[in-house]
Write an enzyme that holds these catalytic residues in place. Structure first.
Site, PDB file in Angstrom:
ATOM      1  N   GLU A  14      24.738 138.722  25.323  1.00  0.00           N
ATOM      2  CA  GLU A  14      24.214 138.308  24.022  1.00  0.00           C
ATOM      3  C   GLU A  14      25.133 138.715  22.859  1.00  0.00           C
ATOM      4  O   GLU A  14      24.712 138.685  21.704  1.00  0.00           O
ATOM      5  CB  GLU A  14      22.824 138.900  23.826  1.00  0.00           C
ATOM      6  CG  GLU A  14      21.808 138.420  24.854  1.00  0.00           C
ATOM      7  CD  GLU A  14      20.452 139.044  24.658  1.00  0.00           C
ATOM      8  OE1 GLU A  14      19.771 138.654  23.697  1.00  0.00           O
ATOM      9  OE2 GLU A  14      20.089 139.923  25.458  1.00  0.00           O
ATOM     10  N   SER A 182      17.346 136.484  25.204  1.00  0.00           N
ATOM     11  CA  SER A 182      17.967 135.189  24.897  1.00  0.00           C
ATOM     12  C   SER A 182      17.978 134.243  26.091  1.00  0.00           C
ATOM     13  O   SER A 182      18.846 133.379  26.203  1.00  0.00           O
ATOM     14  CB  SER A 182      19.407 135.377  24.360  1.00  0.00           C
ATOM     15  OG  SER A 182      19.378 136.061  23.130  1.00  0.00           O
ATOM     16  N   SER A 316      16.495 131.780  14.090  1.00  0.00           N
ATOM     17  CA  SER A 316      15.670 132.865  14.628  1.00  0.00           C
ATOM     18  C   SER A 316      14.287 132.878  13.982  1.00  0.00           C
ATOM     19  O   SER A 316      14.139 132.688  12.771  1.00  0.00           O
ATOM     20  CB  SER A 316      16.355 134.219  14.424  1.00  0.00           C
ATOM     21  OG  SER A 316      17.516 134.307  15.208  1.00  0.00           O
TER      22      SER A 316
END
Length: 356
Positions: A14, A182, A316
């Site tokens: 990530e 993720s 996000s």
């Protein structure tokens, strides 16, 4: 004026998401109130002082390397090129290092050791929330519904067959690393021939893999902010044609639709918020977290996971939920730093010696 160290990168799949989040934080933080020092952790694990404009997709192997000196209240960062302490010295850290060694308590423990306040839950909350297996045990104990699962550890994968798994959990199932985010290493498995490859791929990222039943429902998320008396936003929803994969999130975001906030029945919103707050507290979280839940057509609510360092990228959910609640990106950053400082002062008030 306080100096804030924004820390990003890290040794994790990530890494790139962390860098994207850091860029947004750098753009939003008010420079008339905060001076910023950017620290990047490259993919080899080296800490480097970075120029903001030089930050690309990844933390590059350029910039002065930093050493960290524990046991000091000032001068904790040392530049290896000059052998001088880093100036200005950070007063607090906004770390946005996703994945293992970033949100699993490792980095939090290091920052505790060098006596630096930081955004996000402390060591315990970070560690137990990151491990989906441990988190689900604590959530069950708190009376919170979670999906049924089977845990497979490295070296024992062949003890389970697809038939055994589906006899217990039904089909399809989700295979995922216990400590990852993720959607890295996550697979939806509906056929026997997919099973072994999915488990093998998930085990590339962790020593422990979860196989979970599929919960049929809406995927909703709630943002939580605070310490002793945390607050929860309304819920957002992720609408995707299939499971929410890494590519759907970051490489081809048009495949996923975010509804912020989303519509739920009037009686469901307070229940979702209450469960999000209960999960936040059950996992010993502080400062911030995003609670991901499933809402079934029958009105049942299952907690999927609690993300203690949610993304701050353009798409996000966490900052967008607070913005929909009337808290701007810049104001959110200030409140996060204030809660981090409050938690730090509370801990500093504790005695560190014993004299009867």
């Amino acid at each position: 004026m306080k100096t804030i160290a924004v820390i990003c990168g890290g040794q994790s799949p990530e890494h790139e998401i962390s860098v994207r989040s850091a860029k947004n934080i750098l753009a939003a933080i008010r420079r008339d109130r905060f001076q910023v020092v950017l620290i990047g952790i490259d993919r080899a694990g080296r800490w480097r002082l970075q120029e903001e404009g030089s930050l690309g997709r990844f933390v590059g192997e350029t910039g002065p390397e930093l050493a960290i000196i524990p046991g000091k209240s000032t001068g904790q960062f040392l530049r290896l090129d000059t052998h001088q302490t880093l100036l200005p010295q950070p007063d607090a850290a906004f770390m946005i290092v996703h994945g293992p060694t970033g949100e699993d308590g490792v980095l939090q423990g290091l920052l505790r050791t060098i006596d630096l306040p930081f955004v996000g839950p402390d060591v315990l909350g970070s560690a137990v929330s990151m491990d989906k297996d441990v988190a689900k045990r604590l959530l069950r104990q708190a009376g919170i519904k979670v999906a049924q699962d089977i845990v497979i550890r490295k070296g024992y994968a062949r003890q389970w067959t697809y038939e055994q798994v589906t006899n217990k959990l039904g089909s399809p199932v989700f295979v995922k690393p216990a400590n990852m985010g993720s959607s890295v290493g996550v697979h939806k498995v509906s056929r026997a021939e997919q099973f072994n490859a999915a488990v093998a791929d998930a085990l590339l990222y962790d020593q422990k893999v979860l196989i979970e039943e599929m919960i049929k429902g809406r995927e909703v998320e709630c943002a939580v902010l605070g310490n002793e008396t945390p607050e929860a936003t309304e819920v957002g929803e992720i609408v995707t044609p299939e499971e929410y994969s890494f590519d759907a999130k970051y490489e081809d975001p048009d495949t996923a639709k975010l509804l912020i906030p989303t519509e739920v029945r009037p009686e469901e919103l307070p229940r979702l918020q209450a469960i999000a707050l209960s999960a936040f507290k059950a996992l010993e979280c502080e400062v911030m977290a995003r609670v991901d839940m499933f809402l079934t057509p029958e009105g049942d609510i299952y907690v999927n996971e609690v993300n203690t360092l949610p993304g701050f990228t353009d798409i996000s959910m966490y900052p967008q939920l607070w913005e929909a609640a009337g808290l701007s990106y810049s104001d959110l950053i200030e409140r996060l730093l204030a809660f981090a400082q409050q938690r730090y002062q509370r801990r500093k008030a504790l005695k560190t010696d014993f004299r009867p």
